[in-house]
Write a protein that holds these residues in place. Structure first.
Motif, PDB file in Angstrom:
ATOM      1  N   SER A  71       0.826  -1.212   0.000  1.00 45.88           N
ATOM      2  CA  SER A  71       0.000   0.000   0.000  1.00 45.88           C
ATOM      3  C   SER A  71       0.860   1.261   0.000  1.00 45.88           C
ATOM      4  O   SER A  71       0.457   2.294  -0.536  1.00 45.88           O
ATOM      5  CB  SER A  71      -0.930   0.014   1.216  1.00 45.88           C
ATOM      6  N   ALA A  72       2.042   1.160   0.586  1.00 47.75           N
ATOM      7  CA  ALA A  72       2.947   2.309   0.635  1.00 47.75           C
ATOM      8  C   ALA A  72       3.769   2.461  -0.643  1.00 47.75           C
ATOM      9  O   ALA A  72       4.518   3.430  -0.784  1.00 47.75           O
ATOM     10  CB  ALA A  72       3.877   2.174   1.834  1.00 47.75           C
ATOM     11  N   GLY A  73       3.632   1.491  -1.551  1.00 42.25           N
ATOM     12  CA  GLY A  73       4.358   1.568  -2.808  1.00 42.25           C
ATOM     13  C   GLY A  73       5.751   0.979  -2.772  1.00 42.25           C
ATOM     14  O   GLY A  73       6.562   1.227  -3.671  1.00 42.25           O
ATOM     15  N   VAL A  74       6.039   0.184  -1.751  1.00 41.11           N
ATOM     16  CA  VAL A  74       7.356  -0.445  -1.620  1.00 41.11           C
ATOM     17  C   VAL A  74       7.380  -1.745  -2.422  1.00 41.11           C
ATOM     18  O   VAL A  74       6.394  -2.498  -2.436  1.00 41.11           O
ATOM     19  CB  VAL A  74       7.672  -0.742  -0.138  1.00 41.11           C
ATOM     20  N   LYS A  75       8.502  -2.015  -3.066  1.00 36.58           N
ATOM     21  CA  LYS A  75       8.670  -3.290  -3.766  1.00 36.58           C
ATOM     22  C   LYS A  75       8.630  -4.426  -2.754  1.00 36.58           C
ATOM     23  O   LYS A  75       9.468  -4.492  -1.844  1.00 36.58           O
ATOM     24  CB  LYS A  75       9.992  -3.312  -4.522  1.00 36.58           C
ATOM     25  N   THR A  76       7.672  -5.311  -2.879  1.00 36.33           N
ATOM     26  CA  THR A  76       7.559  -6.409  -1.926  1.00 36.33           C
ATOM     27  C   THR A  76       6.915  -7.618  -2.591  1.00 36.33           C
ATOM     28  O   THR A  76       6.083  -7.474  -3.494  1.00 36.33           O
ATOM     29  CB  THR A  76       6.750  -5.989  -0.676  1.00 36.33           C
ATOM     30  N   GLU A  77       7.322  -8.799  -2.151  1.00 38.07           N
ATOM     31  CA  GLU A  77       6.776 -10.051  -2.666  1.00 38.07           C
ATOM     32  C   GLU A  77       6.452 -10.967  -1.500  1.00 38.07           C
ATOM     33  O   GLU A  77       7.097 -10.901  -0.449  1.00 38.07           O
ATOM     34  CB  GLU A  77       7.770 -10.744  -3.604  1.00 38.07           C
ATOM     35  N   LEU A  78       5.462 -11.817  -1.697  1.00 37.64           N
ATOM     36  CA  LEU A  78       5.109 -12.837  -0.711  1.00 37.64           C
ATOM     37  C   LEU A  78       4.987 -14.171  -1.429  1.00 37.64           C
ATOM     38  O   LEU A  78       4.136 -14.334  -2.300  1.00 37.64           O
ATOM     39  CB  LEU A  78       3.795 -12.490  -0.010  1.00 37.64           C
ATOM     40  N   TYR A  79       5.857 -15.106  -1.072  1.00 41.36           N
ATOM     41  CA  TYR A  79       5.812 -16.435  -1.664  1.00 41.36           C
ATOM     42  C   TYR A  79       5.143 -17.387  -0.682  1.00 41.36           C
ATOM     43  O   TYR A  79       5.627 -17.591   0.439  1.00 41.36           O
ATOM     44  CB  TYR A  79       7.215 -16.935  -2.000  1.00 41.36           C
ATOM     45  N   ARG A  80       4.015 -17.946  -1.093  1.00 41.89           N
ATOM     46  CA  ARG A  80       3.264 -18.898  -0.274  1.00 41.89           C
ATOM     47  C   ARG A  80       3.715 -20.316  -0.617  1.00 41.89           C
ATOM     48  O   ARG A  80       3.652 -20.721  -1.777  1.00 41.89           O
ATOM     49  CB  ARG A  80       1.761 -18.747  -0.525  1.00 41.89           C
ATOM     50  N   ILE A  81       4.114 -21.056   0.397  1.00 44.24           N
ATOM     51  CA  ILE A  81       4.589 -22.421   0.193  1.00 44.24           C
ATOM     52  C   ILE A  81       3.429 -23.358   0.485  1.00 44.24           C
ATOM     53  O   ILE A  81       3.065 -23.582   1.652  1.00 44.24           O
ATOM     54  CB  ILE A  81       5.789 -22.728   1.099  1.00 44.24           C
ATOM     55  N   GLU A  82       2.819 -23.878  -0.538  1.00 47.07           N
ATOM     56  CA  GLU A  82       1.601 -24.674  -0.391  1.00 47.07           C
ATOM     57  C   GLU A  82       1.854 -25.929   0.431  1.00 47.07           C
ATOM     58  O   GLU A  82       2.772 -26.700   0.171  1.00 47.07           O
ATOM     59  CB  GLU A  82       1.046 -25.060  -1.764  1.00 47.07           C
ATOM     60  N   GLY A  83       1.047 -26.092   1.472  1.00 47.57           N
ATOM     61  CA  GLY A  83       1.086 -27.292   2.298  1.00 47.57           C
ATOM     62  C   GLY A  83       2.196 -27.349   3.318  1.00 47.57           C
ATOM     63  O   GLY A  83       2.287 -28.320   4.074  1.00 47.57           O
ATOM     64  N   ALA A  84       3.034 -26.320   3.392  1.00 47.85           N
ATOM     65  CA  ALA A  84       4.191 -26.366   4.295  1.00 47.85           C
ATOM     66  C   ALA A  84       3.842 -25.832   5.676  1.00 47.85           C
ATOM     67  O   ALA A  84       3.117 -24.844   5.811  1.00 47.85           O
ATOM     68  CB  ALA A  84       5.343 -25.560   3.715  1.00 47.85           C
TER      69      ALA A  84
END
Length: 264
Positions: free
Chosen positions: A222-235
């Motif tokens: 929302s603040a415009g910062v470069k960010t990623e979220l990787y979801r590890i399925e089932g972990a």
């Protein structure tokens, strides 16, 4: 060009801070490369109660082999030491790294951090609360250029039990010490000047459920910062810490923000 696997050395048991009679130690992972290199602070997990600087040795070695200078730290643990002791130690490490940049051939303008679980929390908080040099922080920059936070709790401002579960860390609950719960919430301080941040979290993590990480991820976006979220399925929590795809993506994020820019 990445160094060969054997092309690094480790200096153990370096004192980076003293608190009273307690010496806080780090291990320095030093790649055998020419010139200066970006640095990465490595912060262990353990629910703020347990663990030590050896816990994420695998992270440090992998990053060192890619050309980073890595510093894996110990920090004061709860319940003997309440928050904010843990983040204060991490900030002391950031200042120590920058103050000793010449000694370890580090580019002081290129400093990132990686942590998992409690360590993920602490590096995410470093990323959103860093400050430019001032009299208040000893005229040493505490801002980071990139953060990787795995399995990271990022918001302590709401809990069904009023935060009583965290009394061992905070010294009280949300009613008695709300200022500590706020100060520990990296998502509360997200703004446009924060470091690019990569989060990873298991979808079956019961210790740090995905929404606990998503709070800061959403605030940074929302603040415009470069960010990623990787979801590890089932972990679950422990599986996510060593997921090879997550770590490959995490290391690539660090390289893109530090190694690539450092080479320009």
């Amino acid at each position: 060009q990445q160094p060969a696997e054997q092309d690094f050395k480790v200096q153990n048991d370096i004192v980076y801070s003293k608190v009273g009679d307690r010496e806080l130690l780090l291990d320095a992972y030093l790649p055998k490369i020419e010139g200066t290199a970006p640095a990465v602070l490595v912060v262990h997990g353990g629910a703020w109660r347990f663990g030590n600087r050896k816990q994420l040795q695998g992270y440090a070695e992998a990053l060192c082999r890619s050309g980073f200078v890595c510093f894996a730290i110990d920090y004061r643990l709860a319940p003997q030491h309440k928050f904010p002791a843990q983040i204060e130690d991490c900030r002391a490490a950031v200042k120590w790294i920058r103050s000793n940049a010449d000694r370890f051939r580090v580019d002081p303008k290129m400093l990132g951090a990686i942590g998992y679980s409690a360590g993920g929390h602490l590096v995410s908080l470093l990323g959103t609360t860093g400050e430019a040099p001032s009299d208040r922080n000893g005229n040493v920059d505490t801002r980071l250029q990139v953060v990787v936070a795995g399995g990271a709790p990022t918001d302590f401002r709401w809990f069904p039990d009023k935060g009583k579960w965290a009394e061992f860390l905070m010294g009280g609950d949300l009613d008695s010490v709300p200022e500590n719960f706020l100060a520990a919430s990296s998502s509360a301080f997200a703004d446009k000047d924060d470091a690019p941040t990569f989060f990873f979290n298991g979808t079956e993590d019961q210790l740090v459920p995905l929404p606990w990480t998503q709070s800061c991820y959403g605030a940074l976006r929302s603040a415009g910062v470069k960010t990623e979220l990787y979801r590890i399925e089932g972990a679950d929590h422990l599986e996510a810490a060593r997921d090879p795809v997550a770590l490959e993506k995490a290391y690539a994020f660090l390289k893109a923000e530090l190694l690539t820019r450092n080479s320009k």
